[in-house]
Design an enzyme around this catalytic site. Structure first.
Site, PDB file in Angstrom:
ATOM      1  N   LYS A  54       0.841  -1.212   0.000  1.00  0.00           N
ATOM      2  CA  LYS A  54       0.000   0.000   0.000  1.00  0.00           C
ATOM      3  C   LYS A  54       0.868   1.252   0.000  1.00  0.00           C
ATOM      4  O   LYS A  54       0.675   2.164  -0.808  1.00  0.00           O
ATOM      5  CB  LYS A  54      -0.905   0.001   1.212  1.00  0.00           C
ATOM      6  CG  LYS A  54      -1.438   1.367   1.651  1.00  0.00           C
ATOM      7  CD  LYS A  54      -2.273   1.297   2.871  1.00  0.00           C
ATOM      8  CE  LYS A  54      -2.183   2.289   3.937  1.00  0.00           C
ATOM      9  NZ  LYS A  54      -1.508   3.461   4.042  1.00  0.00           N
ATOM     10  N   ASN A  55       1.857   1.319   0.907  1.00  0.00           N
ATOM     11  CA  ASN A  55       2.611   2.565   1.085  1.00  0.00           C
ATOM     12  C   ASN A  55       3.628   2.814  -0.022  1.00  0.00           C
ATOM     13  O   ASN A  55       4.123   3.935  -0.139  1.00  0.00           O
ATOM     14  CB  ASN A  55       3.250   2.599   2.465  1.00  0.00           C
ATOM     15  CG  ASN A  55       2.197   2.724   3.555  1.00  0.00           C
ATOM     16  OD1 ASN A  55       1.056   3.107   3.283  1.00  0.00           O
ATOM     17  ND2 ASN A  55       2.547   2.375   4.776  1.00  0.00           N
ATOM     18  N   CYS A 149      -5.038   7.939   8.958  1.00  0.00           N
ATOM     19  CA  CYS A 149      -5.310   7.355  10.272  1.00  0.00           C
ATOM     20  C   CYS A 149      -5.137   8.409  11.379  1.00  0.00           C
ATOM     21  O   CYS A 149      -4.218   9.220  11.341  1.00  0.00           O
ATOM     22  CB  CYS A 149      -4.354   6.195  10.546  1.00  0.00           C
ATOM     23  SG  CYS A 149      -4.692   4.767   9.524  1.00  0.00           S
ATOM     24  N   ARG A 154      -0.373  15.154  12.749  1.00  0.00           N
ATOM     25  CA  ARG A 154       0.496  14.664  11.660  1.00  0.00           C
ATOM     26  C   ARG A 154       0.793  15.838  10.717  1.00  0.00           C
ATOM     27  O   ARG A 154       0.284  15.914   9.622  1.00  0.00           O
ATOM     28  CB  ARG A 154      -0.163  13.496  10.930  1.00  0.00           C
ATOM     29  CG  ARG A 154      -0.419  12.293  11.811  1.00  0.00           C
ATOM     30  CD  ARG A 154      -1.096  11.145  11.070  1.00  0.00           C
ATOM     31  NE  ARG A 154      -0.166  10.465  10.147  1.00  0.00           N
ATOM     32  CZ  ARG A 154      -0.543   9.418   9.402  1.00  0.00           C
ATOM     33  NH1 ARG A 154      -1.808   8.997   9.439  1.00  0.00           N
ATOM     34  NH2 ARG A 154       0.316   8.816   8.606  1.00  0.00           N
ATOM     35  N   ASP A 339       3.909   0.340  12.100  1.00  0.00           N
ATOM     36  CA  ASP A 339       2.683  -0.183  11.472  1.00  0.00           C
ATOM     37  C   ASP A 339       2.388  -1.624  11.869  1.00  0.00           C
ATOM     38  O   ASP A 339       1.317  -2.137  11.547  1.00  0.00           O
ATOM     39  CB  ASP A 339       2.773  -0.108   9.936  1.00  0.00           C
ATOM     40  CG  ASP A 339       2.765   1.316   9.448  1.00  0.00           C
ATOM     41  OD1 ASP A 339       3.067   1.544   8.272  1.00  0.00           O
ATOM     42  OD2 ASP A 339       2.470   2.220  10.263  1.00  0.00           O
ATOM     43  N   ARG A 430      -8.915   0.209   3.765  1.00  0.00           N
ATOM     44  CA  ARG A 430      -7.983   1.179   3.183  1.00  0.00           C
ATOM     45  C   ARG A 430      -6.660   0.513   2.826  1.00  0.00           C
ATOM     46  O   ARG A 430      -5.956   0.975   1.937  1.00  0.00           O
ATOM     47  CB  ARG A 430      -7.737   2.329   4.166  1.00  0.00           C
ATOM     48  CG  ARG A 430      -8.906   3.257   4.360  1.00  0.00           C
ATOM     49  CD  ARG A 430      -8.500   4.471   5.151  1.00  0.00           C
ATOM     50  NE  ARG A 430      -7.226   4.948   4.661  1.00  0.00           N
ATOM     51  CZ  ARG A 430      -6.230   5.325   5.477  1.00  0.00           C
ATOM     52  NH1 ARG A 430      -6.378   5.277   6.782  1.00  0.00           N
ATOM     53  NH2 ARG A 430      -5.096   5.759   4.977  1.00  0.00           N
TER      54      ARG A 430
END
Ligand code: EPZ
Length: 461
Positions: A54-55, A149, A154, A339, A430
């Site tokens: 995903k990232n 999230c 952030r 994570d 997600r």
């Protein structure tokens, strides 16, 4: 409530042109209230194949903006963050075509206005990558402050610091960051602390800048290496990705390519912990074992067997041995990834003795602890440290408080005795492709319960 509004926005678009994103459809609003119902206590057995990271994928897909020709990206996970990225492209007039379930062709030549639709941009953290890519191509970008999230504050001050070093100026306009530069000139960028997104955005802004850029105190995550490899395959000149010093010589043109995204180290780690927590025996395929080293080491500390092969790992905890207590401290790569903190903490609620988990990467990544307590976990949090006294878990109704916390709730439900009902599962979608199908295929008793919006009737399937 924002996400529900966002999904309604996207539904309106999808209903207008249902084939626009093909399989990369964001869950329809009827699914926003879906739940997972898990009957725990069944060891997981069999094989599971890991999807694209995903990232890495959210950054690589967005980097198509920098490409001067169409590009094809393979092994893209079918998750809602990707669907949102592709919808943003569509609304910006890029040509987005699905070649198959996990392959997308993107041609961004028709993008002329460097501004991203507000509601879509503020729904995820990865939208910050539109700042770096639009700035890199147009020398201007207008993007809502990113969401994502809820892990505490952030900010993106380090991203803006990198852009300023290259000659850009920024102002806040109605909730969006507006950055502009007459031209981008290579320079030295020194990050005050390690930032994954900041490192990737600095690369995006520098890759077509005039001259030479040196990024110091860079993050070293595998997805940063993947982004650099993608751009270098197109003709960029990026050296040192994966180390704390990245050197970039600006180029004028990036040619179209076909590129596969790396496997997801966090999805793989999640299934490794699920196999352990259920005392199962699972072969996890399509992984890069080196990316999993810190997770493997901790599982072995706890007494779990992890066997490494070229592109897979086998996790076993079916010998009946106890789980040993251990201490975890999350660190930037190659340390133990933040994570994976909620998932590993959940496993430690089943270990003998007292374990500690220290996570100071984000302001607050322990919101899930109150949900674990509903399942009988003996876990307390003092600032950045969780103290966990091992015991048993019993099923309960719980919420997914964010993406990885949702994964932790699934692991807890699989390991618990009795039934666990998890709501707000849109967080989980997600970042995990087809998680219920993959878990069912290795023996999990997990059902998605559709709760049509506006009704209190739950329909199990
Ligand atoms: C990326 O977030 C990931 N998201 C996160 O994964 C991951 O937890 C994080 O990196 C750390 O590995 C994506 O890649 C889309 P950071 P990012 O910049 O880039 C602070 C998941 O579960 N900071 O390394 O936002 C920041 O608030 C998600 O897949 C500033 O203060 O992480 C945080 O406390 C969750 N100013 C810390 O630094 C800045 O300008 C690390 O953030 C940038 C960051």
């Amino acid at each position: 409530m924002l996400l529900i509004r966002l999904y309604r926005e996207i539904i309106k678009i999808l209903k207008k042109d249902d084939n626009s994103l093909g399989i990369f459809k964001v869950r329809t609003e009827e699914k926003i209230l879906d739940k997972f119902v898990i009957r725990g206590g069944k060891p997981l057995h069999g094989e599971v194949t890991i999807s694209g990271a995903k990232n890495a994928a959210v950054a690589i897909v967005t980097a198509a903006i920098l490409c001067d020709e169409p590009c094809i990206i393979e092994n893209v996970p079918d998750i809602s963050d990707i669907a949102i990225c592709l919808e943003i492209f569509r609304q910006m007039r890029a040509d987005v075509r699905l070649i198959n379930k996990n392959t997308v062709r993107i041609d961004t030549k028709n993008i002329s206005v460097p501004s991203v639709p507000y509601d879509l941009a503020r729904s995820m953290r990865a939208s910050s990558y539109f700042l770096g890519t639009l700035l890199g191509r147009f020398h201007e970008a207008l993007v809502a402050l990113p969401g994502g999230c809820d892990l505490g504050d952030r900010p993106i001050d380090q991203h803006l610091k990198a852009f300023k070093a290259l000659g850009a100026s920024d102002i806040m306009e109605n909730g969006s960051v507006h950055i502009k530069a007459d031209e981008l000139i290579g320079n030295q960028i020194y990050f005050d602390f390690i930032t994954v997104g900041g490192t990737i955005n600095a690369i995006f802004a520098a890759v077509k800048a005039k001259g030479y850029t040196v990024i110091e105190n860079a993050a070293k995550e595998p997805h940063i290496v993947d982004v650099a490899n993608f751009l270098n395959s197109m003709g960029a000149d990026i050296r040192g990705a994966g180390t704390d010093v990245i050197k970039i010589r600006g180029v004028d043109y990036l040619k179209g390519i076909t590129y596969p995204v790396i496997p997801d180290q966090i999805e793989a780690g999640t299934y490794m912990v699920a196999a352990a927590a259920t005392r199962g025996n699972v072969l996890i395929k399509n992984v890069i074992p080196k990316h999993l080293e810190s997770i493997t080491a901790k599982l072995r500390n706890i007494g779990v067997s992890v066997e490494e092969f070229d592109e897979s790992v086998r996790v076993r905890a079916d010998s009946g041995g106890i789980f040993l207590k251990t201490n975890i401290r999350t660190m930037p790569h190659p340390g133990f990834p933040t994570d994976m903190q909620p998932q590993m903490s959940t496993l430690l609620t089943l270990a003998e003795g007292t374990s500690t988990v220290y996570d100071d990467i984000f302001d607050n990544r322990f919101r899930y602890v109150s949900e674990l307590r509903r399942m009988g976990a003996d876990i307390s949090v003092d600032g950045k440290v969780a103290v966990i006294h091992g015991g048993r878990l019993t099923g309960a109704p719980v919420k997914a408080t964010d993406l990885r916390a949702g994964a932790a709730m699934i692991i807890a439900g699989l390991a618990a005795s009795g039934v666990t009902e998890i709501s707000d599962i849109y967080h989980i979608e997600r970042g995990y492709e087809a998680i219920e199908e993959k878990l069912k295929a290795i023996g999990a008793d997990i059902q998605r319960v559709y709760v049509p919006s506006g009704s209190d009737m739950a329909i199990s399937v």
